[in-house]
Design a protein around this motif. Structure first.
Motif, short mmCIF file in Angstrom:
data_model
loop_
_atom_site.label_atom_id
_atom_site.label_comp_id
_atom_site.label_asym_id
_atom_site.label_seq_id
_atom_site.Cartn_x
_atom_site.Cartn_y
_atom_site.Cartn_z
N ASN A 51 0.82 -1.21 0.00
CA ASN A 51 0.00 0.00 0.00
C ASN A 51 0.86 1.26 0.00
OD1 ASN A 51 -2.26 -1.56 -0.11
ND2 ASN A 51 -2.64 -1.51 2.09
N CYS A 52 1.97 1.23 0.74
CA CYS A 52 2.89 2.37 0.73
C CYS A 52 3.40 2.60 -0.68
CB CYS A 52 4.08 2.12 1.66
SG CYS A 52 3.62 2.21 3.40
N LYS A 57 4.36 6.27 -0.96
CA LYS A 57 4.97 6.56 0.34
C LYS A 57 6.18 5.65 0.48
CE LYS A 57 1.25 6.30 3.19
NZ LYS A 57 0.44 6.41 4.36
N ASP A 58 7.01 5.93 1.47
CA ASP A 58 8.21 5.12 1.67
C ASP A 58 7.83 3.67 1.98
OD1 ASP A 58 10.66 4.05 2.48
OD2 ASP A 58 10.35 4.78 4.54
N HIS A 59 8.18 2.74 1.09
CA HIS A 59 7.88 1.34 1.37
C HIS A 59 9.15 0.58 1.77
CE1 HIS A 59 9.32 1.04 -2.76
NE2 HIS A 59 9.52 -0.24 -2.54
N LEU A 60 10.31 1.26 1.61
CA LEU A 60 11.57 0.55 1.88
C LEU A 60 11.81 0.37 3.38
CD1 LEU A 60 13.77 2.15 -0.90
CD2 LEU A 60 12.72 -0.13 -0.88
N THR A 61 11.34 1.34 4.19
CA THR A 61 11.51 1.18 5.64
C THR A 61 10.71 -0.01 6.16
OG1 THR A 61 11.84 3.56 5.76
CG2 THR A 61 11.44 2.42 7.84
N LYS A 67 12.29 -7.63 6.82
CA LYS A 67 13.49 -8.44 6.62
C LYS A 67 14.19 -8.66 7.97
CE LYS A 67 17.48 -9.02 3.74
NZ LYS A 67 18.24 -8.55 2.59
N ASN A 68 14.31 -7.58 8.75
CA ASN A 68 14.96 -7.72 10.06
C ASN A 68 14.25 -8.72 10.95
OD1 ASN A 68 16.84 -5.86 9.35
ND2 ASN A 68 15.86 -4.13 10.41
N TYR A 69 12.92 -8.68 10.90
CA TYR A 69 12.12 -9.61 11.71
C TYR A 69 12.50 -11.05 11.37
CZ TYR A 69 7.84 -12.32 12.75
OH TYR A 69 6.94 -13.29 13.16
N HIS A 70 12.58 -11.35 10.07
CA HIS A 70 12.93 -12.72 9.67
C HIS A 70 14.39 -13.04 10.02
CE1 HIS A 70 9.14 -12.43 7.38
NE2 HIS A 70 9.14 -13.74 7.47
N VAL A 71 15.27 -12.07 9.79
CA VAL A 71 16.70 -12.32 10.05
C VAL A 71 16.94 -12.56 11.55
CG1 VAL A 71 19.01 -11.27 9.99
CG2 VAL A 71 17.51 -11.10 7.99
N GLU A 72 16.25 -11.79 12.39
CA GLU A 72 16.42 -11.99 13.83
C GLU A 72 16.01 -13.39 14.26
OE1 GLU A 72 14.66 -8.78 16.17
OE2 GLU A 72 15.95 -7.40 15.03
#
Ligand code: ASP
Ligand code: MG
Length: 417
Positions: A51-52, A57-61, A67-72
């Motif tokens: 939707n961003c 709107k910024d969708h990269l953040t 990605k961080n959630y999965h990597v953690e």
């Protein structure tokens, strides 16, 4: 052959995935196909990213947060140099590349939101291999074939069944199968999805084609209860339920099982178990061929309902012609009625809050009716009601609509009144 389904909540963290693998390892000697959803709230996160992007709107953040959630989680499950990191990177690269394309919204939705299940199934398959469980990662898109109705793909049962029957038993003979819920593909190989919360349905499709012994859906509740335990502390757990009773409950809004799940299983007399992933040794609820004489009252609540009333413009009464006009437009915009009621000069329907569809409906019917609507309502259905139950609800002052039939008592209330 058994089919298991693990939803987002059951695989939302490294701890949860370890728990899932403990449950699965108990079935290591059996033929088992496991359907997984996206981890935690990843599907919502992907919808937000999309939707961003569409709103410029910024969708990269939010993308890097996902990605961080999965990597953690992977950091807690694997050694640093494990190949799972590369596999997951490839999916995120694909996601980014796809988001840069200029597809229409619905097609883009399926190409991107489907990544949630690709990620979870990849991580889980690699983790089970680490745990020395012989595991096969199966791409559901090679088996679940749908039409090109993006976001609500209609399953081609014949082709799907043939494809599943052809391979899956053989693979399951030597390996545990992990596959994705919710996703499929068209005959051209374009990814489609089956509708939100569709992973239960995926499990039912595989089970039906494989003539499975049973399907087990592992949940964060002990089974199917006669009310939401968060609202009613002394809710009763059903030990067993007939298929039709469970199907009706999903129709009225019970969210434990996806509405499309029951039919394919009932047709083949395949039991559906609903069990707790926290207490896997407890029996849970079994939905199967059975008759129960006196079921206790069961309360089902649907929130975020919209009441739309159509009033005839001149002084005529609501007639079949008016009604057929309304129904025609409802089917055009694909809105489902949850309850309806008519009076001499107006006809009212209650639907889920789907603003785009509701706007289109109102736009189309505005020339013919005076239309009013209220949002933020709650639809309560009490199946197999008792007099005491009705009396307790009847006293409420904020009732907008009330219906009573042989088996069901239903009211629409406005929490803000
Ligand atoms: N991940 C999808 C969703 O959240 C499908 C599912 O969980 O059943 O809607
Ligand atoms: Mg989910």
């Amino acid at each position: 052959m058994k089919v298991f389904k693990f939803g987002g909540a059951s695989i939302k963290s490294a701890e949860a995935i370890k728990n899932m693998s403990r449950i699965i390892s108990k079935y290591a000697d059996e033929k088992l196909l496991v359907v997984v959803s996206a981890m935690g709230k990843s599907t919502n996160a992907l919808e937000n990213i999309l939707n961003c992007k569409f709103k410029n709107k910024d969708h990269l953040t939010p993308l890097s947060e996902l990605k961080n959630y999965h990597v953690e989680i992977m950091n807690q499950l694997f050694e640093e140099e494990h190949n799972v990191f590369g596999l997951v990177n490839t999916i995120f690269d694909y996601l980014e590349e796809t988001l840069a394309k200029s597809y229409a919204y619905d097609k883009m939705y399926d190409q991107t939101v489907s990544c949630g299940e690709l990620l979870s199934s990849t991580i889980i398959a690699e983790f089970l291999k680490e745990k020395h469980i012989r595991t096969h990662w199966l791409d559901a898109r090679d088996y679940i074939k749908t039409n090109a109705n993006f976001r609500e793909g209609l399953v081609d049962w014949h082709v799907t069944e043939e494809l599943i029957k052809h391979d899956v038993h053989d693979i399951a003979a030597s390996k545990l199968i992990i596959t994705q819920g919710f996703i499929g593909s068209t005959s051209k190989g374009e990814t489609t999805t089956l509708g939100r919360e569709g992973s239960d349905f995926t499990a039912a499709i595989f089970a039906s084609a494989l003539e499975a012994e049973h399907v087990c859906v592992w949940k964060d509740v002990p089974g199917i209860l006669n009310a939401d335990p968060k609202l009613v502390p002394d809710a009763i757990l059903f030990a067993e339920l007939p298929y039709h009773e469970a199907a009706e409950m999903t129709y009225y809004g019970a969210s434990v099982i996806h509405p499309k799940t029951i039919k394919p299983l009932a047709n083949k007399h395949i039991p559906l178990l609903v069990k707790s992933f926290d207490k896997p040794d407890q029996p849970g609820t079994i939905i199967h061929d059975c008759t129960i004489d006196a079921l206790p009252p069961c309360t089902i609540i649907k929130n975020d309902q919209v009441l739309i009333s159509f009033k005839v413009l001149d002084f005529t009464f609501v007639n079949e012609e008016n009604l057929s006009l309304i129904f025609h437009e409802l089917s055009q915009v694909d809105l489902k009625i949850n309850i309806m009621q008519n009076s001499a000069i107006s006809f009212s329907i209650v639907v889920d809050n789907q603003p785009v569809k509701i706007d289109r409906l109102i736009e189309a019917l505005k020339p013919h009716f005076e239309i009013r609507y209220n949002t933020g309502l709650q639809l309560v259905t009490v199946k197999n009601y008792t007099k005491e139950k009705i009396d307790s609800y009847g006293k409420m002052s904020n009732i907008l609509l009330e219906q009573i039939s042989r088996n069901n008592y239903r009211i629409l209330t406005s929490p803000s009144l």
